[in-house]
Design a protein around this motif. Sequence first.
Motif, PDB file in Angstrom:
ATOM      1  N   THR A   1       8.844  12.292 -31.440  1.00 50.26           N
ATOM      2  CA  THR A   1       9.802  11.307 -31.940  1.00 50.26           C
ATOM      3  C   THR A   1       9.107   9.958 -32.045  1.00 50.26           C
ATOM      4  O   THR A   1       8.577   9.446 -31.057  1.00 50.26           O
ATOM      5  CB  THR A   1      11.015  11.196 -31.001  1.00 50.26           C
ATOM      6  N   ARG A   2       9.113   9.404 -33.272  1.00 48.89           N
ATOM      7  CA  ARG A   2       8.414   8.147 -33.542  1.00 48.89           C
ATOM      8  C   ARG A   2       9.389   7.090 -34.047  1.00 48.89           C
ATOM      9  O   ARG A   2      10.421   7.425 -34.648  1.00 48.89           O
ATOM     10  CB  ARG A   2       7.316   8.374 -34.578  1.00 48.89           C
ATOM     11  N   PRO A   3       9.079   5.827 -33.839  1.00 44.98           N
ATOM     12  CA  PRO A   3       9.924   4.776 -34.414  1.00 44.98           C
ATOM     13  C   PRO A   3       9.874   4.845 -35.942  1.00 44.98           C
ATOM     14  O   PRO A   3       8.854   5.227 -36.536  1.00 44.98           O
ATOM     15  CB  PRO A   3       9.274   3.483 -33.904  1.00 44.98           C
ATOM     16  N   ALA A   4      10.980   4.458 -36.564  1.00 42.32           N
ATOM     17  CA  ALA A   4      11.054   4.494 -38.026  1.00 42.32           C
ATOM     18  C   ALA A   4      11.765   3.242 -38.528  1.00 42.32           C
ATOM     19  O   ALA A   4      12.507   2.583 -37.801  1.00 42.32           O
ATOM     20  CB  ALA A   4      11.787   5.750 -38.488  1.00 42.32           C
ATOM     21  N   ASP A   5      11.527   2.952 -39.802  1.00 40.59           N
ATOM     22  CA  ASP A   5      12.196   1.801 -40.418  1.00 40.59           C
ATOM     23  C   ASP A   5      13.589   2.212 -40.871  1.00 40.59           C
ATOM     24  O   ASP A   5      14.044   3.330 -40.615  1.00 40.59           O
ATOM     25  CB  ASP A   5      11.355   1.231 -41.552  1.00 40.59           C
ATOM     26  N   ARG A   6      14.262   1.330 -41.579  1.00 38.53           N
ATOM     27  CA  ARG A   6      15.652   1.594 -41.962  1.00 38.53           C
ATOM     28  C   ARG A   6      15.787   2.784 -42.901  1.00 38.53           C
ATOM     29  O   ARG A   6      16.834   3.417 -42.974  1.00 38.53           O
ATOM     30  CB  ARG A   6      16.263   0.345 -42.602  1.00 38.53           C
TER      31      ARG A   6
ATOM     32  N   VAL B   1       6.067   6.005 -28.861  1.00 36.83           N
ATOM     33  CA  VAL B   1       6.233   7.356 -29.394  1.00 36.83           C
ATOM     34  C   VAL B   1       6.550   8.275 -28.215  1.00 36.83           C
ATOM     35  O   VAL B   1       6.016   8.079 -27.115  1.00 36.83           O
ATOM     36  CB  VAL B   1       4.945   7.832 -30.103  1.00 36.83           C
ATOM     37  N   HIS B   2       7.389   9.280 -28.446  1.00 40.06           N
ATOM     38  CA  HIS B   2       7.728  10.217 -27.368  1.00 40.06           C
ATOM     39  C   HIS B   2       7.392  11.639 -27.786  1.00 40.06           C
ATOM     40  O   HIS B   2       7.675  12.051 -28.916  1.00 40.06           O
ATOM     41  CB  HIS B   2       9.214  10.144 -27.018  1.00 40.06           C
TER      42      HIS B   2
END
Length: 648
Positions: free
Chosen positions: A54-59, A140-141
């Motif tokens: 699971t990663r950060p993402a934009d809108r 990131v997880h």
Amino acid sequence: MAQPQQHSSTPGQSLPLPPDTRFPIGPAVYPRVHLERGTAIRMSDGTVLSADITRPADRSGTPITTPLPAVITLTPYNKTLMTRANPLISAVSMAAPLVYRAIPPSAHGRAGGREMLRALGGGALETIRASRTLISRGYVHLAVDVRGTGTSTGRMEIMSDREQRDHLEVLAWVRQQPWCNGDLAMTGISYLALTALQTAGHRPEGLKAVFSLVGSEDPTRDLILTGGIQSMFSLAWFAGVNGLKWLPSIPGLLKTGTTARYLRDRAATPFTRLGDITGVILDDRHREHYYHEDARRRRPQLENFTAATWIHAGWHDVFARSAPALYERLGLPPGAAQLVIEDGYHISPGSGFGSTAHPQRLDELQCAFFDRWVKGIDNGIDAYGPVTVRQIGGGWVSRDSFTHPAAHTHTWYLSHETSGAAPHAALDGSLTAHPDRHPRRIRLPRKRPGLASQTTSWILCGLPTLLGRDWSIDDRAYETAALTFTSPPLDADTLLTGPLNLHLRVTTGGTDACWAATVCDVAPDGTSSVIARGALRSTRRAIDEQTSRYHDGALLTPDHPLTADSILPVKPGVAHELDIDITATEAVLRTGHRLRVALTRASWPRYFITPAVARTIKDQTLLLDPRHPSHLTFLATTLAPEAADRPA
């Protein structure tokens, strides 16, 4: 207790911060997350571990390409179930304020059914999944199925050397990925905490922090073989994990092309450790009745840690014995090593966290801890504690060390004199300042303690506390099958702190015996609340003098080797002495309350006497002999009125 306060660090600050200090974690930077399921991580022996990333993402949902720190969780509980539960966990996390408004704390201030439900608001669910608190702030997880479980191939090898090598190979793989900047953290609860602690003991490159919830310093001694006595929990746990390993993610298998190998590996070991479980039940000489080399290798090498480590524990956790031991074995400086112990069970960490007079939510504490030790942000959390404790029957306190520095050793003797406080018990004896003048022989009842007890709730992770007082705060129904020894009412608020030792002189009609003890705080209305517990088989009574711990010359923590070559025989009718190590505690006994020891033959399902062992046990008798007195040794100090915090 002061109101929650925001903290920014001050150079040279040394005093522990209040337990309810709030640490800044900054605003959420990334609005969405991107989940990649079933990524294959190939081990050196060809086994393929399955990971959800699971990663950060934009809108728009596009993952951020900037390399970021990675937080890793290794689980035998099927990561697919964890990631599928994310929408539910998110909803619960958002409803945290409603949880606290709808479920106020119990009037008695102790861990009960309400506290179990209030744990839903404390942020623990966030810390054991792909935490939105972390990911939205630039982490990131990865959730990874350990070999032989979930969607990973291979044969399940619980806490083995091979599994620990897998952990290191996973971390090395993560550091090579373009979305990772090389900085790593690990987190988890229970077994997931164990995998993190084991991995940190190998000092893998890049690992900077560990956040461990209800982990273990020695899982064999804590749970599998307490005092040489087996646990029903272990049998149920093996059954559950073996069932979950047959529930893979079908898309994950297809994606990695490992379907055939998965089926072959599962068919080769449809029920892992079945032979050992059967052997333990049928044969008292089976290897798993003893502490052996495999058990030693399961222990995390805490002395080797270089990663900052947060230890979170509960007084009624199944790993309660480990709470201080985990922290005390760490060779890290204060701040880098943090210990938080609450009045809770295995699945209720964080109960009340985030509300007034309690610590910050667990997911926010986790984020602040990782920010400090992984990202290097000076947010002041290294000045927390380093020991932060919720006293049983009291409030939250912070100290520089676990045991209260003003505590002294006390010894109270088991006496046949009636206390008048336990007419319900099989024996209403006393705890006195001096041993009885005349010897007595007291046979333990053959009656099995009732199922409704705090000990049952302990081994079932706290869930039965939802059934009422007999399962959580009042053990009198359990004591109907016990010999009880109760002190006179205390004339001042008294703090019990640290480990306890129950020394007994006994005989048995067989060639072995099992002794289970609880230590309780007895209120003026008769309510008997367990604050600590322990157990021991007579044949496992040998003590390693070098590793046992003494205070003021008195034995406080007997270390029983539990190995095959340390067995001491028991002759029917011949007296022998034993020391039961009681789990460490920190409990405030109010003026007018009493201290009680309750002694039983066993306590199912916590202590499971297998048929093979039961055949060696007959009558059990406690000897109250003034020449060889039975006694309880503990550390305690009298509290000044202003120091005796009332329950929050």
